[in-house]
Write a protein that holds these residues in place. Structure first.
Motif, PDB file in Angstrom:
ATOM      1  N   VAL A  44      39.599  40.518  36.979  1.00  0.00           N
ATOM      2  CA  VAL A  44      39.415  39.622  36.085  1.00  0.00           C
ATOM      3  C   VAL A  44      40.294  38.412  35.926  1.00  0.00           C
ATOM      4  O   VAL A  44      40.097  37.220  35.726  1.00  0.00           O
ATOM      5  N   ALA A  45      41.622  38.930  35.736  1.00  0.00           N
ATOM      6  CA  ALA A  45      42.826  37.990  36.079  1.00  0.00           C
ATOM      7  C   ALA A  45      43.341  37.010  34.999  1.00  0.00           C
ATOM      8  O   ALA A  45      44.157  36.446  35.221  1.00  0.00           O
ATOM      9  N   SER A  46      42.507  36.902  33.937  1.00  0.00           N
ATOM     10  CA  SER A  46      42.561  36.040  32.971  1.00  0.00           C
ATOM     11  C   SER A  46      42.319  36.680  31.568  1.00  0.00           C
ATOM     12  O   SER A  46      41.608  37.488  31.466  1.00  0.00           O
ATOM     13  N   LEU A  47      43.303  36.429  30.576  1.00  0.00           N
ATOM     14  CA  LEU A  47      43.187  36.807  29.504  1.00  0.00           C
ATOM     15  C   LEU A  47      41.847  36.590  28.459  1.00  0.00           C
ATOM     16  O   LEU A  47      41.152  37.323  27.768  1.00  0.00           O
TER      17      LEU A  47
ATOM     18  N   SER B 183      34.930  27.772  42.090  1.00  0.00           N
ATOM     19  CA  SER B 183      35.558  28.915  42.393  1.00  0.00           C
ATOM     20  C   SER B 183      36.600  29.151  41.296  1.00  0.00           C
ATOM     21  O   SER B 183      37.593  28.446  41.298  1.00  0.00           O
ATOM     22  N   GLY B 184      36.560  30.557  40.451  1.00  0.00           N
ATOM     23  CA  GLY B 184      37.352  30.693  39.584  1.00  0.00           C
ATOM     24  C   GLY B 184      38.129  31.944  39.959  1.00  0.00           C
ATOM     25  O   GLY B 184      38.925  32.789  39.244  1.00  0.00           O
ATOM     26  N   ILE B 185      37.938  32.676  41.204  1.00  0.00           N
ATOM     27  CA  ILE B 185      38.255  33.880  41.619  1.00  0.00           C
ATOM     28  C   ILE B 185      39.824  33.757  41.975  1.00  0.00           C
ATOM     29  O   ILE B 185      40.355  32.886  42.332  1.00  0.00           O
TER      30      ILE B 185
END
Ligand SMILES: C[S@@+](CC[C@H](N)C(=O)[O-])C[C@H]1O[C@@H](n2cnc3c(N)ncnc32)[C@H](O)[C@@H]1O
Length: 186
Positions: free
Chosen positions: A20-23, A118-120
């Motif tokens: 998920v990599a984002s708060l 892309s947001g990965i």
């Protein structure tokens, strides 16, 4: 369209799933910046990698043409559930990895895409995954297509420039953390 997942629930997914990599979800300042000078209404097939709870998805659906299609590819099961609550016949949600873009397009009756967003998290992927995703995306885009990548740095440029001739950089400071945007064309 209203947000369907609270910041607290998103944060819980961040704790449970490193990809998920984002708060928090991306801010609307940054979403707006990513699509600056882009006419989403002109695209027939858009693919989104890592839509999360739908910050970009909802905006694209608001701006897309009535006969366009948005294929959202997401690995996180809870995010997929939230995306499936969006009631829009133009949206196809697929629980899979971005690496499988070519097969996913084919299964849904398309040869290629006009735009991929892309947001990965590139830095969290293995090198061969990064390379595969960039290469397969270029192959899946039509000749005039655009690949829009947003990340927490410009680190992805060194992979993107292997496949794309032009990379326009942009930056949105009003996001936590600030967002780096790369718009790639062939
Ligand atoms: C930084 S979040 C971005 C979420 C959302 N797009 C936003 O801007 O708020 C990254 C998302 O990519 C998803 N993801 C990570 N690796 C993926 C992959 N290989 N294929 C598809 N989705 C992936 C994660 O589950 C997460 O939802």
């Amino acid at each position: 369209m209203a947000r369907a997942m609270s910041n607290m629930e998103y944060f819980r997914q961040f704790i449970k799933d490193k990809n998920v990599a984002s708060l928090f979800p991306t801010s609307q300042f940054a979403v707006k910046r990513a699509f600056k000078n882009i006419n989403l209404n002109g695209y027939k097939v858009i693919v989104e990698y890592g839509p999360g709870e739908g910050a970009f998805t909802r905006r694209m659906l608001n701006e897309m043409a009535p006969d366009a299609t948005l294929i959202a590819i997401e690995t996180n099961e809870e995010m997929v559930k939230v995306l499936n609550e969006i009631n829009d016949k133009r949206l196809i949600v697929v629980k899979d990895s971005a690496e499988n873009i070519k097969g996913i397009l084919k299964q849904n009756g398309f040869d290629n895409a006009d735009c991929v967003v892309s947001g990965i998290p590139f830095t969290f992927l293995k090198r061969h995954q990064r390379e595969n995703i960039v290469k397969r995306t270029r192959e899946a885009l039509n000749g005039h297509g655009m690949f829009i990548v947003y990340q927490n740095s410009y680190y992805a440029v060194k992979y993107l420039e292997k496949e794309f001739d032009h990379i326009a950089r942009d930056f949105e400071p009003r996001n936590i953390p600030p967002l780096f945007i790369m718009r790639c064309t062939i």
